[in-house]
Design an enzyme around this catalytic site. Sequence first.
Site, PDB file in Angstrom:
ATOM      1  N   GLU A 190     -25.795  31.486 -14.203  1.00  0.00           N
ATOM      2  CA  GLU A 190     -25.218  30.154 -14.444  1.00  0.00           C
ATOM      3  C   GLU A 190     -26.286  29.182 -14.935  1.00  0.00           C
ATOM      4  O   GLU A 190     -26.006  28.276 -15.733  1.00  0.00           O
ATOM      5  CB  GLU A 190     -24.611  29.599 -13.145  1.00  0.00           C
ATOM      6  N   THR A 245     -19.768  28.362 -10.683  1.00  0.00           N
ATOM      7  CA  THR A 245     -18.466  28.978 -10.881  1.00  0.00           C
ATOM      8  C   THR A 245     -17.660  28.861  -9.593  1.00  0.00           C
ATOM      9  O   THR A 245     -18.201  28.563  -8.533  1.00  0.00           O
ATOM     10  CB  THR A 245     -18.624  30.455 -11.270  1.00  0.00           C
ATOM     11  N   LYS A 261     -12.321  27.085  -5.171  1.00  0.00           N
ATOM     12  CA  LYS A 261     -12.985  27.625  -3.971  1.00  0.00           C
ATOM     13  C   LYS A 261     -14.371  28.125  -4.371  1.00  0.00           C
ATOM     14  O   LYS A 261     -14.499  28.905  -5.316  1.00  0.00           O
ATOM     15  CB  LYS A 261     -12.122  28.788  -3.477  1.00  0.00           C
ATOM     16  N   ASP A 262     -15.404  27.640  -3.666  1.00  0.00           N
ATOM     17  CA  ASP A 262     -16.750  28.115  -3.979  1.00  0.00           C
ATOM     18  C   ASP A 262     -17.531  28.386  -2.702  1.00  0.00           C
ATOM     19  O   ASP A 262     -16.933  28.425  -1.608  1.00  0.00           O
ATOM     20  CB  ASP A 262     -17.492  27.101  -4.875  1.00  0.00           C
ATOM     21  N   MET A 263     -18.851  28.564  -2.837  1.00  0.00           N
ATOM     22  CA  MET A 263     -19.669  28.918  -1.668  1.00  0.00           C
ATOM     23  C   MET A 263     -20.803  27.922  -1.432  1.00  0.00           C
ATOM     24  O   MET A 263     -21.692  28.200  -0.633  1.00  0.00           O
ATOM     25  CB  MET A 263     -20.239  30.345  -1.849  1.00  0.00           C
ATOM     26  N   GLU A 264     -20.811  26.778  -2.133  1.00  0.00           N
ATOM     27  CA  GLU A 264     -21.909  25.828  -1.988  1.00  0.00           C
ATOM     28  C   GLU A 264     -21.501  24.356  -1.904  1.00  0.00           C
ATOM     29  O   GLU A 264     -22.170  23.559  -1.224  1.00  0.00           O
ATOM     30  CB  GLU A 264     -22.905  25.953  -3.174  1.00  0.00           C
ATOM     31  N   ASP A 309     -12.353  33.334 -11.574  1.00  0.00           N
ATOM     32  CA  ASP A 309     -11.368  34.277 -11.031  1.00  0.00           C
ATOM     33  C   ASP A 309     -10.227  33.515 -10.368  1.00  0.00           C
ATOM     34  O   ASP A 309     -10.409  32.398  -9.900  1.00  0.00           O
ATOM     35  CB  ASP A 309     -12.032  35.205 -10.000  1.00  0.00           C
TER      36      ASP A 309
HETATM   37  N1  SAH Z   1     -20.704  39.524  -7.055  1.00  0.00           N
HETATM   38  C1  SAH Z   1     -21.535  38.403  -7.427  1.00  0.00           C
HETATM   39  C2  SAH Z   1     -21.753  37.581  -6.193  1.00  0.00           C
HETATM   40  C3  SAH Z   1     -21.869  36.142  -6.451  1.00  0.00           C
HETATM   41  S1  SAH Z   1     -21.205  35.199  -5.174  1.00  0.00           S
HETATM   42  C4  SAH Z   1     -22.782  38.900  -8.094  1.00  0.00           C
HETATM   43  O1  SAH Z   1     -22.843  40.071  -8.347  1.00  0.00           O
HETATM   44  O2  SAH Z   1     -23.720  38.157  -8.412  1.00  0.00           O
HETATM   45  C5  SAH Z   1     -20.171  34.121  -6.030  1.00  0.00           C
HETATM   46  C6  SAH Z   1     -20.792  32.856  -6.577  1.00  0.00           C
HETATM   47  O3  SAH Z   1     -19.842  32.303  -7.462  1.00  0.00           O
HETATM   48  C7  SAH Z   1     -21.057  31.774  -5.529  1.00  0.00           C
HETATM   49  O4  SAH Z   1     -22.164  31.012  -5.894  1.00  0.00           O
HETATM   50  C8  SAH Z   1     -19.767  30.955  -5.528  1.00  0.00           C
HETATM   51  O5  SAH Z   1     -19.992  29.568  -5.414  1.00  0.00           O
HETATM   52  C9  SAH Z   1     -19.092  31.271  -6.860  1.00  0.00           C
HETATM   53  N2  SAH Z   1     -17.701  31.773  -6.810  1.00  0.00           N
HETATM   54  C10 SAH Z   1     -17.031  32.240  -7.879  1.00  0.00           C
HETATM   55  N3  SAH Z   1     -15.788  32.650  -7.542  1.00  0.00           N
HETATM   56  C11 SAH Z   1     -15.648  32.432  -6.216  1.00  0.00           C
HETATM   57  C12 SAH Z   1     -14.584  32.662  -5.279  1.00  0.00           C
HETATM   58  N4  SAH Z   1     -13.428  33.192  -5.642  1.00  0.00           N
HETATM   59  N5  SAH Z   1     -14.792  32.349  -3.991  1.00  0.00           N
HETATM   60  C13 SAH Z   1     -15.969  31.829  -3.606  1.00  0.00           C
HETATM   61  N6  SAH Z   1     -17.007  31.592  -4.440  1.00  0.00           N
HETATM   62  C14 SAH Z   1     -16.859  31.886  -5.742  1.00  0.00           C
END
Ligand code: SAH
Length: 251
Positions: free
Chosen positions: A22, A100, A183-186, A209
């Site tokens: 990213e 993302t 929905k994200d993780m940060e 996604d």
């Molecule tokens: N499989 C990925 C893992 C990345 S984790 C890899 O191989 O690199 C996912 C990252 O994208 C996180 O930083 C999160 O903020 C974001 N993200 C994208 N789609 C997401 C979802 N459906 N749920 C949570 N976070 C998501």
Amino acid sequence: MTTAGDGKPISTIVIIIAMQTEALPLVDKFRLTEDPDSVFPNGVPWVRFHGMYKDLQVNIIWPGKDLHLGVDSVGTISASLVTYAAIQALKPDLIINAGTAGGFKAKGARVGDVYLASDVAFHDRRIPIPVFDQYGIGARQTFSPPNLLKELILKVGKLSTGDSLDMSPHDETSILANDATIKDMEGAAVAYVADLLSVPVIFIKAVTDIVDGEKPTSEEFLQNLVAVTAALGQAVSQVVDFITGKCLGQL
Ligand code: SAH
């Protein structure tokens, strides 16, 4: 701490980005270079790219690769730490958290859409005791600049944050309660730290996604990551172009 609030143009921005894929298009776009003398403690994997873009000091902060496992340090812990450290070291007028996200088609999200998050909250911090429940959810409105929203083509929706890429039934209930479109993780973690230190944050999230679709999330995420990252980069550079020369009140 900020000077831009006093009617002075924004001079320093920090862009927090969780994943290398990213971050790199934006590092190229703004012609930033990696800081050889890190402003961060010795030994941490956190990376700062910086340079001047027009009149702005632009910093991209990427938490780097996990020291033991070599994957991007995604999630709330790393995001909180780098947000704190970047604010302390760089005293930004404004933070952009770009990344993302998963999107909910029931709320109108499609792959490739770019959102500005109007609100953030957590969906995996369940504390069923009065008031602690609200502390866990940590819902807050974000800085949603009205003129920027008028000028740029961004969707607006609520963001829900948790430390898992997948979605458990518990998480799903909380995400619905948070009324989230993405929905994200940060995001909510960055918001928490920036609020503590009174720095405004703009959240720009591009949908990789569809969470309430048929495809498995991790597969769809990886399939769309590169294309969606290009859309994200374009949106962030439009936001940065818009910010240049303005003070916070003009955004
Ligand atoms: N499989 C990925 C893992 C990345 S984790 C890899 O191989 O690199 C996912 C990252 O994208 C996180 O930083 C999160 O903020 C974001 N993200 C994208 N789609 C997401 C979802 N459906 N749920 C949570 N976070 C998501």
